[in-house]
Design a protein around this motif. Structure first.
Motif, PDB file in Angstrom:
ATOM      1  N   MET A   1     -18.137  -1.457 -13.446  1.00  9.03           N
ATOM      2  CA  MET A   1     -17.616  -1.589 -12.095  1.00  9.03           C
ATOM      3  C   MET A   1     -16.430  -0.642 -11.873  1.00  9.03           C
ATOM      4  N   LYS A   2     -15.563  -0.513 -12.893  1.00 10.33           N
ATOM      5  CA  LYS A   2     -14.395   0.354 -12.788  1.00 10.33           C
ATOM      6  C   LYS A   2     -14.814   1.816 -12.628  1.00 10.33           C
ATOM      7  N   LYS A   3     -15.832   2.255 -13.410  1.00 10.63           N
ATOM      8  CA  LYS A   3     -16.319   3.625 -13.296  1.00 10.63           C
ATOM      9  C   LYS A   3     -16.928   3.870 -11.914  1.00 10.63           C
ATOM     10  N   LEU A   4     -17.651   2.881 -11.399  1.00 10.38           N
ATOM     11  CA  LEU A   4     -18.262   3.013 -10.085  1.00 10.38           C
ATOM     12  C   LEU A   4     -17.190   3.217  -9.014  1.00 10.38           C
ATOM     13  N   LEU A   5     -16.137   2.427  -9.056  1.00 11.00           N
ATOM     14  CA  LEU A   5     -15.043   2.575  -8.095  1.00 11.00           C
ATOM     15  C   LEU A   5     -14.328   3.921  -8.270  1.00 11.00           C
ATOM     16  N   ASN A   6     -14.177   4.337  -9.524  1.00 13.29           N
ATOM     17  CA  ASN A   6     -13.536   5.617  -9.803  1.00 13.29           C
ATOM     18  C   ASN A   6     -14.353   6.773  -9.219  1.00 13.29           C
ATOM     19  N   TYR A   7     -15.668   6.750  -9.432  1.00  5.72           N
ATOM     20  CA  TYR A   7     -16.531   7.788  -8.878  1.00  5.72           C
ATOM     21  C   TYR A   7     -16.516   7.768  -7.351  1.00  5.72           C
ATOM     22  N   THR A   8     -16.463   6.575  -6.769  1.00  3.74           N
ATOM     23  CA  THR A   8     -16.397   6.450  -5.315  1.00  3.74           C
ATOM     24  C   THR A   8     -15.120   7.079  -4.780  1.00  3.74           C
ATOM     25  N   LEU A   9     -14.004   6.796  -5.436  1.00  2.50           N
ATOM     26  CA  LEU A   9     -12.723   7.374  -5.019  1.00  2.50           C
ATOM     27  C   LEU A   9     -12.746   8.898  -5.152  1.00  2.50           C
ATOM     28  N   ILE A  10     -13.286   9.403  -6.242  1.00  4.56           N
ATOM     29  CA  ILE A  10     -13.388  10.859  -6.432  1.00  4.56           C
ATOM     30  C   ILE A  10     -14.275  11.471  -5.355  1.00  4.56           C
TER      31      ILE A  10
END
Length: 192
Positions: A1-10
């Motif tokens: 979930m953290k990686k998904l949010l990180n990719y979304t922010l990027i």
């Protein structure tokens, strides 16, 4: 979930420059469309509208050429008239100085960029030198990401460190919030 949010922010951050450029293009398009409608309102003929635009472009270019050579008496007469009106003269004079500083028309004094220790010791910010009075510098310290907002300060020359950055480079640095920094070697020259 953290990686998904990180990719979304990027991904969101990747679209910001594109959105800014699209907004600027749409703003210019809207301005030109409004101007076209205004001019077209005088004549319902596209050829006449085109001629009015071409004539306006030619007049503006001619005035720019004459002003750059310092030989345009209509502008001088207008400035003379504006100087007689108290509030307008101040606004006009300051605006003209800022435009000349940014456009590089103040040839007798080169534009400089310096570093100023602000807001506390050990933290350095770039600033535009807007004026020099003996050993005092008048600086404009721009704030990110809009280099036209900021504040003016007067400091002793011993409180600044000269930069090799041009006005364009420091403006790019401010707009990019530090991501576009061409003079990285200057960091080592700043006291810690």
């Amino acid at each position: 979930m953290k990686k998904l949010l990180n990719y979304t922010l990027i991904g969101i951050l990747a679209f910001i420059p594109i959105v800014v450029i699209v907004q600027i293009v749409l703003f210019v398009k809207d301005m030109l469309t409004d101007l076209f409608r205004f001019v077209y309102g005088y004549s319902d003929n596209y050829f006449v509208t085109f001629l009015l635009f071409a004539a306006s472009f030619a007049v503006i270019t001619y005035v720019g050429h004459r002003v750059s050579q310092g030989r345009f008496s209509i502008i001088a007469a207008f400035e003379n008239l504006i100087e007689r009106i108290p509030l307008l003269s101040t606004v006009y004079r300051v605006t003209k100085k800022l435009v000349n500083m940014i456009a590089g028309h103040e040839l007798h004094e080169p534009r400089e960029v310096v570093y100023l220790e602000y807001p506390k010791e050990g933290i350095w910010v770039p600033a535009y030198v807007t004026n020099k009075l003996e050993n005092q510098y008048v600086l404009f310290v721009p704030t990110s990401p809009n280099p036209t907002s900021g504040f003016a300060v007067i400091v002793h020359e011993s409180k600044v460190i000269k930069s090799e950055m041009s006005i364009e480079q420091v403006t790019s640095f401010i707009i990019s919030v530090g991501a576009d920094f061409e003079k990285v070697n200057e960091i080592n020259k700043l006291p810690h």
